[in-house]
Every structure is written in C-alpha cells, then in structure tokens.
Enzyme design. Structure first.
Site, mmCIF file in Angstrom:
data_model
loop_
_atom_site.group_PDB
_atom_site.id
_atom_site.type_symbol
_atom_site.label_atom_id
_atom_site.label_comp_id
_atom_site.label_asym_id
_atom_site.label_seq_id
_atom_site.Cartn_x
_atom_site.Cartn_y
_atom_site.Cartn_z
ATOM 1 N N ASP A 188 -4.211 6.273 -4.435
ATOM 2 C CA ASP A 188 -3.897 6.660 -5.613
ATOM 3 C C ASP A 188 -2.537 6.420 -6.583
ATOM 4 O O ASP A 188 -1.811 6.611 -5.931
ATOM 5 C CB ASP A 188 -3.913 7.913 -5.660
ATOM 6 N N ASP A 226 6.887 2.927 -11.087
ATOM 7 C CA ASP A 226 7.940 3.894 -11.046
ATOM 8 C C ASP A 226 8.451 3.357 -9.523
ATOM 9 O O ASP A 226 9.681 3.450 -9.324
ATOM 10 C CB ASP A 226 7.704 4.767 -11.401
HETATM 11 P P1 ATP Z 1 1.009 2.621 -11.908
HETATM 12 O O1 ATP Z 1 0.628 2.227 -13.335
HETATM 13 O O2 ATP Z 1 -0.193 2.818 -11.419
HETATM 14 O O3 ATP Z 1 1.996 3.416 -11.438
HETATM 15 P P2 ATP Z 1 1.785 -0.134 -12.642
HETATM 16 O O4 ATP Z 1 0.590 -0.807 -12.700
HETATM 17 O O5 ATP Z 1 2.421 0.043 -13.176
HETATM 18 O O6 ATP Z 1 1.299 0.828 -11.168
HETATM 19 P P3 ATP Z 1 1.133 -2.497 -10.004
HETATM 20 O O7 ATP Z 1 1.730 -3.301 -10.430
HETATM 21 O O8 ATP Z 1 0.108 -1.786 -10.219
HETATM 22 O O9 ATP Z 1 1.811 -1.192 -11.406
HETATM 23 O O10 ATP Z 1 2.062 -1.744 -9.005
HETATM 24 C C1 ATP Z 1 3.973 -1.432 -8.552
HETATM 25 C C2 ATP Z 1 3.578 -2.021 -7.093
HETATM 26 O O11 ATP Z 1 3.159 -0.548 -5.721
HETATM 27 C C3 ATP Z 1 4.101 -2.925 -6.668
HETATM 28 O O12 ATP Z 1 4.366 -4.265 -6.148
HETATM 29 C C4 ATP Z 1 2.998 -3.313 -4.836
HETATM 30 O O13 ATP Z 1 3.937 -2.359 -4.112
HETATM 31 C C5 ATP Z 1 2.643 -1.347 -5.258
HETATM 32 N N1 ATP Z 1 0.880 -1.083 -5.094
HETATM 33 C C6 ATP Z 1 0.280 -1.408 -6.178
HETATM 34 N N2 ATP Z 1 -1.192 -1.132 -6.024
HETATM 35 C C7 ATP Z 1 -1.586 -1.542 -4.395
HETATM 36 C C8 ATP Z 1 -2.604 -1.574 -3.300
HETATM 37 N N3 ATP Z 1 -3.896 -1.646 -3.883
HETATM 38 N N4 ATP Z 1 -2.307 -2.421 -1.938
HETATM 39 C C9 ATP Z 1 -1.095 -2.357 -2.210
HETATM 40 N N5 ATP Z 1 0.365 -2.018 -3.084
HETATM 41 C C10 ATP Z 1 0.078 -1.380 -4.501
#
Ligand code: ATP
Length: 298
Positions: free
Chosen positions: A242, A248
């Site tokens: 998830d 954040d």
């Molecule tokens: P969300 O909206 O789901 O909170 P986001 O889109 O703002 O996330 P992302 O770029 O998807 O941010 O993810 C932020 C950080 O979380 C990434 O830099 C990574 O460290 C970690 N992360 C997210 N998804 C994964 C994954 N599938 N495997 C490993 N790390 C992940």
C-alpha cells in the site's frame, strides 16, 4: 548536533476507507469487506514522519471542533508535535473518503473543511515565533495564499522552504519565488513540466534556479540541483502492499535530514529508505516506521 526544528504548514485529515471488491455505481448499494479510519492529510503525514525521525516538529493548521479534530489533536500531543498554532474551527474537520476496489484501485473525495480556514496572520505569527526554526514544509491541501504567507515569513528569517506540490494545482510565481526545494512525484512533474521524468535530458531541462527532487515510486528519487546536476537514489526492492502516504514519508524525512545538516543527497537517500519501508505496510501514518526502526536505516 543542534536541534532539527521543522514546521509544517498544512492539512490534517481523517481517512475513512471502505474496501469492496466492486464499487457501487449510481443508485446501487454493495456490501464491502472492511472499513478503517486513519490519520491522514499530507501536512499531518509529513509532520508525523519528521517527528518519528527525531525532529522537533511544529504544526500550523486548523482542525474541526469535532471528534475527528479532537483525535488528531490527541495524536499530535502523543507524538510530541507542537500544536501552539493548531487552531480549531466550527467547520467540520477535513476528511478523505476513500473507496478501494478489489484491484487496489482507489477513488477519493477530499473535503477540506477546517483546513481551508487557516488564517494568514496565524501562519505568519507561528513561523515567526518558533525558536531555532530551520525548515518549513508546505503542500497544496490548504489555500495557496497561506503557504505563500508562511514561506515569505520563513524566507525573511533565513529558513529553507520545501514545497510538495500535491495534489497538483497551478503554482503562483510568488510562491515559487519563496520556495527553495520543490518535490513533485512523476504525475506532478508532468503537470509542472509537460513531460514525464523519463530521462536525464528532461530532468535537466526542468532546472529553474532552484533545487528539485522528483520521487519515482519503485525507482526511488532523483535530485536536480539548481545547476542541473542529476543524482539518482534507487529504492530498495520491496513487496509493495500500500503506497498511501509514501510521498509524504519521503518529504518529511528529507526535511528532517536537511534540518540535521545532512547533505541533500544523504537526506534524499534516507527519505527513500524510509518511504520504501512504508509501502510494505497498510495505511498512511499507520505505515510509518518508529524512531528505532528509522535509526537502523540511518
Ligand atoms: P503516494 O501518492 O502513493 O503517497 P507519491 O506518488 O507521492 O506516493 P512516489 O514517488 O510513488 O510518491 O513514492 C515516494 C517514495 O516511496 C519513493 O521515492 C520510494 O522511496 C517509495 N516507494 C514508492 N513506491 C515504491 C515501491 N513500489 N517500491 C519501493 N519503494 C517505493
């Protein structure tokens, strides 16, 4: 090492999440599998992870004078987050109504409620009153004029400002002028720049006189320095369950890192490690590692 003092000017919400194999269409009623309530809101999430990291965190925001607002206030208190500038309103607390289907796809309605009533004067007063403040973080779940006022006050006293442009909205030139770091995810990057961050050339062209980090989900994150240097930090391979609140977790941890005088690359690397751990657990704040767990990642 001096204290790492961080202020977050932002939203605090309660996430109300219903899980159902198939989501209802108009006029239909379906039975779901699970309902959860959790602490959320991008501002509060970032404040909570920075506190878990060990920062002295001050939250500037507005809660409802209702049960949701009360429980968020208690949670801040439990975590030692300073709430001197967390005001209360007769308008209901902000909520996120989340529907998750059998494929893990979600549909979300955010009702900002009290979050939209933060007063400019209180935000400025808050920023000016925090002793030894070094980092101020903002997002886009409160009115942009409030973030602008807080960042302007922050810059006037020599703080570093970090803007997480999420959920995306058009940013005013005034706000960009008082932003030191801008941290979009891939979708927000596309909104800002017109293209997805798929290669170094696109990233280099994004440079706009300030430092940026783009979070890239399972690919980790990439730092684009003001002069166009690109530094990548890959994410550890994990079983993602998830991703709610992962972005954040990154922003709050990165802010803590900068507040501790780590280099930006080291702060980014810690942010990636902490955020990647959170995706292996359910929920937003409920997925955040403890200070002891974070210490093992440092
Ligand atoms: P969300 O909206 O789901 O909170 P986001 O889109 O703002 O996330 P992302 O770029 O998807 O941010 O993810 C932020 C950080 O979380 C990434 O830099 C990574 O460290 C970690 N992360 C997210 N998804 C994964 C994954 N599938 N495997 C490993 N790390 C992940």
């Amino acid at each position: 090492m001096g204290k790492a003092v961080v202020a977050v000017v932002g939203s605090a919400m309660i996430d109300l999440t219903a899980y159902a194999k198939n989501l209802p269409v108009a006029g239909q009623t379906v039975e779901g599998e699970l309902f959860t309530t959790g602490f959320g809101g991008k501002g509060a999430n970032q404040a909570v992870i920075a506190a878990h990291c060990g920062a002295e965190v001050h939250f500037i925001g507005k809660l409802g004078r209702d049960l949701f607002g009360q429980s968020i206030a208690e949670n801040f208190n439990k975590l030692g987050i300073n709430s001197d500038f967390v005001d209360r309103s007769d308008t209901p607390n902000g909520v996120a109504h989340i529907w998750v289907d059998g494929n893990g796809e979600n549909r979300i309605i955010i009702i900002p409620g009290a979050n939209y009533e933060i007063e400019k004067e209180r935000a400025i007063q808050g920023i000016n009153s925090i002793k030894d403040l070094s980092i101020v973080i903002g997002q886009c779940e409160i009115k942009q004029e409030i973030t602008l006022a807080a960042f302007t006050a922050a810059k006037a006293r020599g703080c570093t400002t970090i803007l997480n442009p999420a959920p995306y909205q058009q940013l005013s030139q005034e706000l960009l002028a008082v932003t030191d770091w801008i941290i979009p995810n891939e979708t927000e990057f596309k909104e800002l720049h017109g293209q997805l961050p798929t290669n170094d050339e696109i990233l280099e062209n994004f440079r706009n006189g300030k430092n940026s980090i783009v979070t890239l989900g399972s690919e980790g994150a990439v730092l684009i320095s003001a002069d166009g240097t690109i530094t990548r930090t890959p994410a550890p391979k994990v079983q993602a369950l998830d991703t709610t609140g992962a972005g954040d977790a990154f922003v709050g941890t990165f802010a803590y890192g900068l507040a501790c005088n780590k280099t930006a690359t080291d702060a980014m690397s810690l942010g990636v490690r902490v955020a990647s751990l959170t995706v292996t657990r359910k929920g937003a704040q409920s997925s955040y590692p403890t200070q002891a767990e974070i210490a093992t990642l440092s």
